[in-house]
Motif scaffolding. Structure first.
Motif, PDB file in Angstrom:
ATOM      1  N   PHE A  30       0.829  -1.206   0.000  1.00 53.24           N
ATOM      2  CA  PHE A  30       0.000   0.000   0.000  1.00 53.24           C
ATOM      3  C   PHE A  30       0.863   1.256   0.000  1.00 53.24           C
ATOM      4  O   PHE A  30       0.599   2.207  -0.743  1.00 53.24           O
ATOM      5  N   ILE A  31       1.895   1.232   0.843  1.00 52.92           N
ATOM      6  CA  ILE A  31       2.785   2.409   0.904  1.00 52.92           C
ATOM      7  C   ILE A  31       3.488   2.617  -0.430  1.00 52.92           C
ATOM      8  O   ILE A  31       3.594   3.742  -0.948  1.00 52.92           O
ATOM      9  N   GLU A  32       3.998   1.518  -1.004  1.00 52.10           N
ATOM     10  CA  GLU A  32       4.685   1.632  -2.289  1.00 52.10           C
ATOM     11  C   GLU A  32       3.719   2.072  -3.389  1.00 52.10           C
ATOM     12  O   GLU A  32       4.114   2.796  -4.314  1.00 52.10           O
ATOM     13  N   ALA A  33       2.451   1.612  -3.283  1.00 48.84           N
ATOM     14  CA  ALA A  33       1.471   2.039  -4.287  1.00 48.84           C
ATOM     15  C   ALA A  33       1.229   3.540  -4.192  1.00 48.84           C
ATOM     16  O   ALA A  33       1.070   4.237  -5.217  1.00 48.84           O
ATOM     17  N   ILE A  34       1.206   4.053  -2.968  1.00 47.30           N
ATOM     18  CA  ILE A  34       1.037   5.497  -2.784  1.00 47.30           C
ATOM     19  C   ILE A  34       2.201   6.250  -3.431  1.00 47.30           C
ATOM     20  O   ILE A  34       2.026   7.320  -4.026  1.00 47.30           O
ATOM     21  N   ILE A  35       3.387   5.653  -3.298  1.00 46.02           N
ATOM     22  CA  ILE A  35       4.564   6.284  -3.915  1.00 46.02           C
ATOM     23  C   ILE A  35       4.540   6.111  -5.429  1.00 46.02           C
ATOM     24  O   ILE A  35       4.953   6.998  -6.181  1.00 46.02           O
ATOM     25  N   LEU A  36       4.057   4.955  -5.894  1.00 42.87           N
ATOM     26  CA  LEU A  36       4.097   4.644  -7.323  1.00 42.87           C
ATOM     27  C   LEU A  36       3.190   5.565  -8.141  1.00 42.87           C
ATOM     28  O   LEU A  36       3.564   6.001  -9.239  1.00 42.87           O
ATOM     29  N   ILE A  37       2.013   5.858  -7.638  1.00 40.69           N
ATOM     30  CA  ILE A  37       1.049   6.628  -8.433  1.00 40.69           C
ATOM     31  C   ILE A  37       1.596   8.012  -8.815  1.00 40.69           C
ATOM     32  O   ILE A  37       1.563   8.391  -9.993  1.00 40.69           O
ATOM     33  N   PRO A  38       2.119   8.791  -7.845  1.00 40.24           N
ATOM     34  CA  PRO A  38       2.711  10.076  -8.268  1.00 40.24           C
ATOM     35  C   PRO A  38       3.904   9.886  -9.213  1.00 40.24           C
ATOM     36  O   PRO A  38       4.110  10.691 -10.132  1.00 40.24           O
ATOM     37  N   SER A  39       4.705   8.806  -8.972  1.00 34.85           N
ATOM     38  CA  SER A  39       5.858   8.550  -9.845  1.00 34.85           C
ATOM     39  C   SER A  39       5.400   8.272 -11.265  1.00 34.85           C
ATOM     40  O   SER A  39       6.050   8.694 -12.235  1.00 34.85           O
TER      41      SER A  39
END
Length: 476
Positions: A30-39
């Motif tokens: 979930f945390i990585e997904a939060i980071i992935l979307i803006p990236s």
């Protein structure tokens, strides 16, 4: 390293480990997904900006051409030449500042002058499928022109896919690594001790049920200075406390059981078992009527004279010996001892449980009592005899009062049996006509005749001699 992985997989078999693993892994994803979307969107903007950088040069060239004095045909040829040589630029549309079209070269953009009029920014962008339109307004160019360029954006999506896959792979690797490391640390410091404590709880239950005083607990062999260590200390204290409490309760229960058995034996020595059970059920007054019972009174003849020659202790011991023998006979014949008064003994048959052979059981008791007195005389060189009276009839039996309970009998049949004893002869068994009638077929009697009985008047009585087959076998 392989041993650590094996240990990790073994820990995953526990439900707690599975839940922790799931939550840790899901949280990391979930945390990585939060980071992935803006990236993802930043990468998309970067790729689109690169397209704009290419088209920016075309825009500058078109602006320069519009400043030169050339015919419309030559201008269009120059613009077409700019777009023809580019693999990114698919088309250009030029408007004057007032919205007058100056021409479209190549593929027409979907952005129109009307769309630009509604926009709030000097540069308008629109991505549609594999096409990317960018409009430069007159405000941004500083010239009285509006230029819209259509780009080939077919390479954007594959690059975004590759970028996303790389990020997802990295997220997965990070999640697996962090989850595995977390599980190894938590497994060693928390989960394994908790699982061992669970085994200790099972072992504690077995130890308590099997009365094991010192089971080998994991919690006893580990020294920890944290909250889990406090739990282990509390567990050990709890087990010791429970073991002590159970031992005390068992000891108390054993003492109560012994005392209850003593009380039961004492109560059954005083009262018949059915009557005792009814008393324990808080029945305050017990009285039952019986239509057919046989009562025996016995008195030891010569005992009063004997008491004048021996000490009180010796007298009581001898009387106890005789009456204990009579008590054994009541057990043997299934009779109910009622009471003793001095050297008199009272027993009944047919109560509190009725029986059809009540008279025969009393007859056997009376004959055995005579034999026991003979054995006593031979043993102690005494000259005692016994006088016995028997009667059959109806009585009322029960317990009255609140202290010093006794199971007693009332009725004319009781008084008559007592008179049979007191009006009898030493060494004889005197019975009434009612008892004679019940026993005459199986027992031998001698008719005494009619005697005067106190309180009853004249009565026909008989002496019981013995059982018929006994007499016949002796004569043979």
């Amino acid at each position: 390293m392989s041993s650590n992985w094996l240990k990790l997989f073994s820990l995953l078999r526990s439900r707690l480990s599975q839940r922790i693993t799931l939550w840790v892994f899901a949280s990391l994803v979930f945390i990585e997904a939060i980071i992935l979307i803006p990236s993802y969107y930043r990468r998309k903007d970067e790729l689109l900006s690169q397209l704009e950088d290419v088209s920016g040069e075309v825009v500058e060239s078109v602006v320069r051409l519009t400043q030169q004095d050339m015919s419309t045909i030559v201008f269009e040829e120059e613009v077409e030449q700019l777009t023809r040589g580019s693999q990114v630029i698919l088309g250009v549309t030029i408007y004057q500042a007032n919205g007058q079209p100056m021409g479209t070269f190549g593929e027409s953009p979907t952005l129109t002058f009307e769309v630009l009029q509604q926009a709030d920014t000097p540069r308008v962008r629109k991505l549609q499928g594999q096409r990317y339109d960018v409009a430069w307004s007159a405000q941004e160019l500083g010239k009285p022109y509006i230029i819209i360029i259509r780009h080939d954006a077919s390479s954007i999506q594959p690059q975004l896919y590759n970028f996303t896959l790389r990020i997802l792979g990295l997220v997965l690797l990070i999640s697996v690594f962090v989850t595995g490391t977390t599980m190894l640390v938590l497994g060693k410091t928390v989960i394994v001790p908790i699982l061992q404590l669970r085994q200790d709880l099972i072992a504690a239950g077995e130890a308590i049920s099997q009365d094991k005083l010192n089971p080998n607990f994991y919690a006893l062999s580990v020294q920890r200075h944290d909250e889990l260590g406090d739990v282990m200390i509390a567990f050990n204290q709890m087990f010791q406390r429970i073991s002590w409490e159970i031992s005390e309760r068992k000891r108390t229960a054993e003492v109560l059981r012994v005392e209850q058995e003593k009380s039961e034996r004492l109560l059954l020595n005083i009262l018949p078992e059915p009557i005792a059970e009814r008393l324990k059920q808080n029945q305050s007054c017990i009285a039952d009527g019986f239509t057919e019972v046989t009562i025996l009174f016995a008195d030891i003849v010569g005992f009063t004279e004997l008491s004048e020659r021996i000490s009180p202790t010796e007298l009581v011991n001898l009387l106890n010996e005789i009456f204990s023998t009579f008590d054994n006979l009541t057990e043997k014949h299934g009779l109910e001892k009622i009471k003793t008064i001095g050297d008199a003994y009272m027993v009944a048959s047919g109560l509190p449980k009725p029986r059809p052979d009540h008279a025969a059981a009393i007859a056997e008791m009376a004959l055995d009592m005579q034999q026991e007195i003979q054995h006593f005389n031979e043993k102690h060189h005494a000259e005692l005899s016994i006088r016995i009276g028997i009667n059959t009839g109806s009585v009322v039996a029960g317990v009255i009062g609140t202290k010093k309970f006794i199971y007693d009998l009332w009725g004319d049949a009781v008084n008559t049996a007592s008179r049979m004893e007191s009006h009898g002869l030493p060494g004889t068994i005197q019975v009434t006509a009612a008892t004679y009638k019940s026993l005459q077929d199986n027992y031998v009697f001698k008719e005494r005749g009619i005697i005067q009985v106190k309180g009853k008047g004249k009565m026909m009585t008989y002496f019981l001699i013995g059982k018929k087959f006994r007499i016949h076998s002796i004569n043979s």
